[in-house]
Design an enzyme around this catalytic site. Sequence first.
Site: not given
Lengths: 81, 264
Positions: B29, B80-81, B107, B159, B172, B174, B176
């Site tokens: 990314g 695409d990760v 990232n 984050s 998000y 969960a 992170k």
Amino acid sequence: MINTNNLEQDVRLLIADIIEMEPNQIDPNAHLVEDLGMDSMMALEVLAALERKYKIKIPEDELPRITTVSRAIELAKRYVQ
Amino acid sequence: MVAGTTTIASAEPAVRFPSLKDRVIAVTGGTRGIGRAIVEELARQDARIAFTYLSQEGLAEELVRQVKGGGVEASAFKADVRDLKQAQRFIASTLEQFGRLDGLVNNAGIVRDKALMLMEPADWQEVLETNLTGVFNLCRAAIVTFMKQRAGRIVNMTSVVGLVGAARQINYAASKAGVVGLTKALAKEVGSYGITVNAVAPGYIKTDMTRGIDEKRRGELSKYIPLGRFGAPEEVARVVAMLLSEAGSYITGQVIVIDGGLAI
């Protein structure tokens, strides 16, 4: 040209060194994980040691196939040729 | 090179980490936000950079041109990760092109903010697959290389939300928080191979992700930040560079919070 007998002996020595056993105590058909207490990390060390020694590249997919000393020898022979 | 574009690598970094010179770092990314700032920071540090993008081909090409304009080797790969095969191809292509791999920065991340009562399974899955499964995929693709060479640096972007939670961000948060667990577990698993695994947890940083927050709300939020302002992507990128360099040689399994004091 790499001598096949030397290669067999080399692989045996490499594995013996990694699992800390006397080379002549290792049954070539013994299962490295179940019988000799080797773990997947040690299998990787065998693979990396073979690559370094023979300047070859063994694909990562072969890792699960290093189950016995005989298999490791077969694998080394295949990629050295 | 685009005429008139300032070259990135010719600029002096705020802090120089000489050990990063010529190191090959893979970044996921890399075209926008913090990822872009990481690519630019690594260019200033004279590292060699391979980065992924998902859809912004034009931005990726422009960034490669800018980095190369400063005499630094860089390549962009569409990947695409969420897909392990694509992650493996990215790492294999990096090794083929650069001949080595010294570090990995996970990232790539997305948000799909909604209250739980409105959140669709797809909102949950997309965020978890990109932000958490993506980290697994890239670590899985690179780990054997690092283990064989008995060296490697992994930096995962988490984050502050993964540490303290945030309303309307359960997906998000969960994902992170999952990255934090993965980071600590992997640090324990591969430490004996000379590999460090750390996470960086930014707070409010001025990127596309926080652009949706209007000026008034931004002012209100800043009151809760002891340093009184949103962070700049460069301030996060610098810490990532430190963790990838020799300066981070004895740091592993850590979560470095870069939030101006928000989560104290």
